[in-house]
Every structure is written in C-alpha cells, then in structure tokens.
Design a protein around this motif. Structure first.
Motif, short mmCIF file in Angstrom:
data_model
loop_
_atom_site.label_atom_id
_atom_site.label_comp_id
_atom_site.label_asym_id
_atom_site.label_seq_id
_atom_site.Cartn_x
_atom_site.Cartn_y
_atom_site.Cartn_z
N ASN A 1 0.81 -1.21 0.00
CA ASN A 1 0.00 0.00 0.00
C ASN A 1 0.85 1.26 0.00
N SER A 2 2.13 1.13 0.31
CA SER A 2 3.04 2.28 0.22
C SER A 2 3.62 2.43 -1.19
N TYR A 3 3.24 1.52 -2.08
CA TYR A 3 3.65 1.53 -3.49
C TYR A 3 5.16 1.40 -3.66
N ARG A 4 5.79 0.68 -2.75
CA ARG A 4 7.19 0.30 -2.93
C ARG A 4 7.28 -1.02 -3.66
N ASP A 5 8.39 -1.25 -4.35
CA ASP A 5 8.65 -2.57 -4.92
C ASP A 5 8.94 -3.54 -3.79
N LEU A 6 8.54 -4.80 -4.00
CA LEU A 6 8.69 -5.80 -2.94
C LEU A 6 9.19 -7.11 -3.53
N PHE A 7 10.17 -7.68 -2.88
CA PHE A 7 10.65 -9.03 -3.22
C PHE A 7 10.55 -9.88 -1.96
N TYR A 8 9.67 -10.89 -2.04
CA TYR A 8 9.46 -11.80 -0.90
C TYR A 8 9.79 -13.22 -1.36
N PRO A 9 10.94 -13.77 -0.98
CA PRO A 9 11.38 -15.08 -1.49
C PRO A 9 10.99 -16.26 -0.61
N GLU A 10 9.96 -16.12 0.21
CA GLU A 10 9.57 -17.21 1.11
C GLU A 10 8.11 -17.59 0.92
N SER A 11 7.61 -17.42 -0.29
CA SER A 11 6.24 -17.77 -0.61
C SER A 11 6.21 -19.16 -1.25
N THR A 12 5.61 -20.12 -0.57
CA THR A 12 5.54 -21.49 -1.07
C THR A 12 4.09 -21.91 -1.24
N ALA A 13 3.85 -22.70 -2.27
CA ALA A 13 2.48 -23.16 -2.54
C ALA A 13 1.94 -24.03 -1.41
N LEU A 14 2.83 -24.71 -0.70
CA LEU A 14 2.40 -25.61 0.36
C LEU A 14 2.01 -24.88 1.63
N LYS A 15 2.66 -23.76 1.93
CA LYS A 15 2.45 -23.11 3.22
C LYS A 15 1.63 -21.82 3.11
N ASN A 16 2.24 -20.76 2.58
CA ASN A 16 1.61 -19.44 2.65
C ASN A 16 1.28 -18.84 1.29
N GLY A 17 1.36 -19.63 0.22
CA GLY A 17 1.13 -19.09 -1.12
C GLY A 17 -0.25 -18.52 -1.32
N GLU A 18 -1.27 -19.25 -0.84
CA GLU A 18 -2.65 -18.79 -1.01
C GLU A 18 -2.93 -17.57 -0.12
N GLU A 19 -2.34 -17.56 1.04
CA GLU A 19 -2.49 -16.41 1.95
C GLU A 19 -1.94 -15.14 1.31
N ILE A 20 -0.81 -15.26 0.63
CA ILE A 20 -0.20 -14.10 -0.04
C ILE A 20 -1.01 -13.71 -1.27
N ARG A 21 -1.54 -14.70 -1.98
CA ARG A 21 -2.36 -14.39 -3.17
C ARG A 21 -3.58 -13.54 -2.78
#
Length: 751
Positions: A282-302
């Motif tokens: 929401n601050s409109y900064r670029d973001l790189f998050y390398p800990e998103s996995t389909a098994l754990k938190n992927g849907e939560e991040i989506r």
C-alpha cells in the motif's frame, strides 16, 4: 416522415420493459440480453478511418454539433421523465432478474447463454478476444495495426465497460476517499518527478537501510532517488486508515476468513504476515518476498495481493469516471485540461504473471469474491462459464494412485497448462472476462503466453504496446519460471513500459505527464514472490525495479540447511573449484569435473553413479562428452520419452549402465524415485534446497547392505553462496567459502 418516425419510436418504446428503458437511458442501447439475433450470416464491414481521426475528436465534434442527433438519442429524450422511485424499483428488478437468470446460483448471468446461442446461430458473429485459446493455433496477434478491425469486436460489452463513455454512479459514493490527501494511491500517481531527478538515477549510488520486522524478518530498504524513507509496522491497523475503495472494506473480511481464526478474526482482518505485506504494498514500494511457497503461505499471499490489485483498479477507474462526470457538468472550454490527466497511454494498468491456469482461475475467483462479498446483489461476470471450462480441471483426470511429495501436489494442482493469457475489465460492480487487451484493466498471463504475443526482433506479427502503461506488475511463483524458461521473463521485463507504437485511440489530453515523458517505469510498482533466494531472481529485482518510492527485499538467511533432512548414513564431500569471474564458472566447472572428479569414477567398482545436473545446457555438454569418450552411460532429461525413461531406469538399476545423467527439470516435473544409486555427484548445487535431501534419500530405495560404499560428491564455487547456505546452513557455508580446502561432512541419518 416526422409523424411516421415519432410513431415508430413510440411503438418501440411501448414494447420495452422498465429495466430495458433504464438500460437504454444509461447506456444509449438495449441490454445485450435483449439483442435480436438474425439467423442470416452478416458479413462484417470494415471502415477505413483517416489517420487524424480518433475517439477524442469524434467526442468533441458530437458535443459541439448538437443538431446531429441519432435515433437512439431521440428515443432517450422520451425517457427523461422517469421518476426516482421508478429508478430504484427498476434497479431492484434488474438485480432480481440477474439472480433468476443465474442457473448455477453464482454470479454468471444469462448474457452467456444468449452469447452461446448467437454463436451457434451465426458463426461469423463470434467475438474475437485477446486470448488465443479460442483458436487452436494460438498464433493470432492482438492489437497490431493490421488486426485493428479485430481489436474491438465484442461490441456487446464494449460500451458497458468503456471508461470513456461511463460516469461515476451515485451509489459509488462521493469519491471522498480519492480526494483525501493521505490516500497512498493519489500520493503516488500525483507525485511529479523532475528532469534532474531522472537524470541523476543513472549515476546515483543505491542507498540501503536494514530493518527487522516481526514476521517478515530482515528487510532491506533501498532507493536510487535522494530520499530513502523507512517505516515499521504498527501493532494495530484500522481498515479505514488503509484507504480501501468501496466495497473492499466490507468484502475483505469475508474473503479472508479462511486464514483468520478465533480472537484474531475479530481483532484484525489480516493475518500477521498479510498485515506486514500489505503495508509495504500500500506504500507503493517494490517488494521481493522469497519465502512464498504453494504448500504453506502461497494462497495467503495471493489473497492480499489481489486485494491490492482490486483496490488500485477501482481507485484508478473511479478517478477516470469522476472526471468524466466533471467534464460533462462543466461548460465547453472551461477548466484546465491538466486537471483531468488521470490515465496512461493504454488502458491495461495491472499485469499478473502466474505459471499455470489454475493460479489464474484462483486470482479471478478472488476478484469476484472481493467485489461481491456478502452482498445480496450478485455482480455481473461475463463469459464466466467459458472461463471455468478453459481454466478449470476435472479431478478424474488425475491418476488416483499417484504418490508424490506434498510440495509437488501443492504446485501441480488443477489445470497446469502454462500457455495462456486473458484480459479482465472491471467497472464498478461488473467484471468482463476475455476482454481485448486494450479494453482491459488487468492482464493475467503466463510468461509463455506473453512471449508469443510480444514476439522477437524481425517478426512481423508482434505487439507489446499493452505493456506501456502498466502501473502494477505482480510476478508470482517466480521460482517455477526457472524450471519453465527464464528467458521469457527477461524478455517480458525488457518490453515493460516502452512508448507504444500506435495511439490506440487514446485521448492525449487525459494522459498523465509522466506517462507522456516515458517515465512510467519509475512509477511502476513490482511485487515479486518466490520460494527461494536465487541469483537470477535477485538480478531481475535489482535491474528492472526502479520505483521512485524505493524497493524492499526480504533477506533472511537459512540457519539450518536441507542437509539436515538427509535420512541415510552418507559421507558428503564438497569439492571447491576456483573461477576467475562469474562468466567463467561454466567452463571452470566442466574442466574441474572432467579432470578431477570423473577419473575417480571411471573404474567399474564405482558403478551405479547418478550425476545430478541443474542446467540443461550443462547436461547437453556432458552428454556429448560422454558419447565422445564412449563411456557406459544413459541419461534422463525433461524431453526424454516415457519409453526412454523406463529403459534408462532399468539399465541403471541392473548395472548395465555405469552412469546416469539426470536433469533437475525432470525431477521437478516428475519426482520419480531412481533405484540403484550407490554414488551421487551433484554437478552443481540444486536450485531448490530440498531437492538435495530428496536425491540423497533415494539411496534408501534399494538397500542391499551397501551403505558402507555409498558416496556423495558436490561441486561448488564462491559464486554458489546462496545455494550452499540453503543446503548446509549459513554458518557452515561461511566457513566453507572462507576456506579453500575441500569439506567432508558425514550425516548419520536415522538410527
């Protein structure tokens, strides 16, 4: 003639219902559901327009010449005496009819059945969309000047979802949230850069600052612009402080409820991870998050990035529609045109890159849920049945006895076709799927689907103008593209935010100045999600993300490596090789392997040796060398036929072939258990850390009392620091990189 015309108009008016009159008054045409379809095949007529003509000219001419009134405008004049009470009743009746026409109980209205019927009656009237999957060849380009008649063929929904001809409805509110000075969207798009700042970006050093957040961990804030601002997440956040556009404040809690439990559900509408991620988004900064996995938190991040997408699109469209209303209410020639600069050179403003159709399906379902929520009014979703048919999957197609690891099941779920693209248009409480790209707000595509549109140098049929005004780029599951074709991602990034080659009917008086100045890349926000730290992904983030608001990268180091998950008693020998620079690593690794490692395994005693090769190019090089040296080997790669895989596995298990060349991409897509391994050679450290333990644990598949002779050799260099840390842990990796000696590790495994 006048009496006849008025009589025919009155007769036509008497045949219309209240809701038909309402739609006719609002949009100047009958609702698509009530179109009369002719059984005759009508040939399309193409009008050649002069180069100087565009939509803005035609609009201004229609405003300045009121004497030229079309037939439906005369009919509109007879409808102006409808009372406000009747309007409310008509709106309710439209909603009720839409719910009755929905056969599946969802938001799919009967427009689709009518379109399907028309397609069967008149084959030539089938609308052509930006998605090539409607045609088997999939090679039709979109948006090119040669194909301009095909660009806007979905005439039924074009006027309904057009930003130029619609206005802000009263029920959408007074647009006060957009006028708020604290709204991050307005602060971002209204911020004006100076020429000096743009010129200084090329020479300015990147300033960085590290912070530790409770959930995300170690964050690195960076920027090439002069001011670098950092912030920490507050303990509690209020939805109103986030400036969410209606109806997201009410629908988000319901949509996100699967991830909320107990007291957390009442205290905050976000999970702790979602809260920190959304504050950065929401601050409109670029973001790189390398800990998103389909098994754990992927849907939560989506869920949380879909909220950000819909919030951005609704605000951007509300700003355009609000300015349309302001321009209509003002007299001609009054006001400054700069007050109405509210859009880019092309309409698409969000690009979401996902690897498979299943991910695109889930994204669209989240869009519908975010716009609908608990409301009794079902939103209109055009072409929904077609979308579910092309992007959904049949559970019976999956083999019932297929046993694979949990992470494999999470990644390869549903429809895993990787060649697709679809445009989505959103206008207030309606969604249009399969919209032409230049009439879309959101583009959802795979790297391969975009590559076939963008094309390459020298190709006649190519188009990338739709990428010119992308304000929000989301690359989800970036690690999977390493297993598909990373070149497609690089090709996409090289064509982002370039000046378009065609005007595409844009009104230049409405285009923001920073877009006209070709500064769009400094205003584009990029959200990059993946499951691992990788040098190629880091390179894309560092090279192509130049947002003026700055960049935020999550840089947590793995304390324990995947080697701790090895369950067999196995000595691990890490052989260090030296390379002068990064460009020479490939040749240095090959020479080191051929001269130092391979001679130790040429003896027949060292049979059953599997060589794990992450890069397909290294695999081809080794395969050619083995053929030249006439070594007794077989190979399995991602292009090997099933019969070839079966033969190779059989020969290797029986000892008829001494070596087995085995590629990482084959393991990623198949996850077969290779039996008969006694000696392991990792030609390079695996891309995915858990692949190391998986391959090592394959030695258990044929345990014949040979544990004492098992070996494992790993090649690495100082340029493999990230992969090495992910396998052995950061502390041990630091020691190994400082020391130039080979390292011997012995894992006891399970007892």
């Amino acid at each position: 003639m006048g009496k006849r015309g008025s009589r025919s108009q009155s007769q036509l008016l008497n045949t219309l219902t209240k809701k038909q009159k309402k739609h006719l008054r609002d949009f100047g045409e009958e609702h698509p559901f009530y179109d009369r379809v002719s059984r005759k095949e009508a040939k399309p007529q193409i009008c050649q327009l002069s180069e100087s003509s565009d939509s803005s000219d035609s609009e201004s001419e229609s405003e300045s010449e009121p004497e030229q009134v079309s037939g439906y405008h005369k009919l509109l004049a007879t409808l102006k005496n409808v009372s406000e009470d009747e309007e409310e009743e008509e709106e309710d009746s439209i909603v009720d009819d839409a719910e009755m026409n929905d056969e599946g109980g969802g938001s799919d209205v009967s427009v689709e059945e009518e379109m399907a019927a028309e397609a069967t009656e008149s084959p030539e009237s089938v609308p052509l969309s930006a998605d090539p999957e409607g045609k088997e060849d999939g090679e039709r380009p979109l948006g090119t000047s040669q194909a301009s008649p095909e660009e806007f063929t979905d005439a039924k929904h074009e006027s309904l979802f057009s930003l130029e001809t619609n206005f802000l409805e009263e029920e959408s509110g007074d647009n006060s949230s957009l006028k708020a000075s604290q709204d991050p969207f307005l602060q971002h798009v209204n911020k004006e850069l100076k020429e000096k700042e743009i010129q200084a970006v090329a020479t300015n050093p990147k300033t960085t600052h590290e912070l530790k957040w409770p959930l995300l961990g170690q964050l690195v804030f960076s920027s090439k612009f002069q001011k670098l601002e950092t912030f920490k997440p507050p303990k509690d956040i209020d939805l109103k402080s986030l400036h969410l556009q209606k109806p997201l404040e009410s629908t988000w809690t319901k949509t996100n409820s699967p991830f909320l439990s107990g007291p957390q559900k009442s205290s905050s509408p976000f999970t702790p991870l979602q809260k920190e991620l959304f504050l950065i988004m929401n601050s409109y900064r670029d973001l790189f998050y390398p800990e998103s996995t389909a098994l754990k938190n992927g849907e939560e991040i989506r869920h949380v990035y879909c909220l950000h997408v819909i919030n951005h699109v609704l605000k951007a469209n509300a700003q355009v529609l609000g300015n349309n209303s302001r321009r209509r209410s003002q007299k001609f020639g009054v006001g400054d045109d700069d007050d109405f600069r509210d859009q880019g050179l092309t309409r698409p403003k969000v690009l979401i890159v996902v690897p498979f159709r299943e991910a695109a399906l889930r994204v669209v379902q989240l869009f519908i849920s975010l716009l609908e929520g608990d409301s009794k009014k079902k939103i209109i979703v055009s072409n929904k049945k077609r979308f579910q048919g092309e992007y959904g999957s049949d559970p019976e197609e999956r083999p019932p006895n297929l046993k694979r690891p949990e992470d494999y099941e999470a990644v390869f779920v549903g429809n895993i076709d990787d060649h697709f693209r679809i445009g989505v248009a959103i206008l207030q409480r309606s969604i249009r799927l399969y919209a032409p790209f230049y009439s879309s707000d959101i583009l959802i595509a795979s790297p391969l689907g975009l590559r076939t549109i963008i094309g390459g140098e020298g190709e006649k049929k190519r188009d990338f103008d739709f990428l010119s005004s992308i304000e929000l780029l989301i690359i989800d599951q970036a690690d999977i593209y390493l297993m598909q074709n990373w070149e497609h991602v690089l090709h996409l990034m090289n064509h982002m935010n370039l000046l378009p080659l065609d005007s595409h009917g844009v009104d230049f008086s409405r285009v923001r100045m920073w877009s006209l100045n070709n500064w769009s890349k400094y205003y584009r926000q990029t959200l990059l999600f993946g499951a691992l730290q990788d040098a190629q992904i880091n390179s894309v983030f560092n090279k192509y993300c130049v947002n003026m608001q700055g960049q935020v990268a999550v840089r947590n180091v793995p304390m324990t490596g995947s080697i701790s998950h090895v369950l067999v008693q196995l000595p691990h020998v890490f052989q260090r090789m030296e390379a002068e620079n990064l460009a020479s690593v490939i040749d240095a690794r090959f020479n080191f392997f051929v001269n130092k490692i391979l001679p130790q395994y040429r003896d027949a005693v060292m049979s059953h040796t599997l060589i794990y090769i992450p890069s397909y190019f290294d695999f081809v090089r080794l395969r050619n060398y083995f053929k030249k040296e006439e070594l007794n080997f077989t190979h399995i790669c991602e292009y090997t036929q099933k019969s070839g895989v079966s033969r190779a596995r059989h020969f290797f298990l029986q000892g008829e072939k001494q070596f087995l060349l085995f590629t990482e991409r084959f393991h990623f897509y198949k996850r077969y258990t290779i039996k008969g391994i006694r000696n392991l050679i990792f030609y390079e450290l695996p891309t995915y850390p858990h692949f190391y333990s998986e391959i090592c644990n394959m030695l258990r598949a044929t345990n014949r009392g040979e544990e004492a002779t098992w070996t494992c050799t790993v090649l690495y260099s100082k340029y493999d620091a990230q992969r090495l840390a992910a396998v052995v842990g950061v502390e041990r990796a630091a020691q190994m990189l400082q020391s130039k000696k080979n390292v011997h590790l012995f894992i006891t495994g399970e007892k």
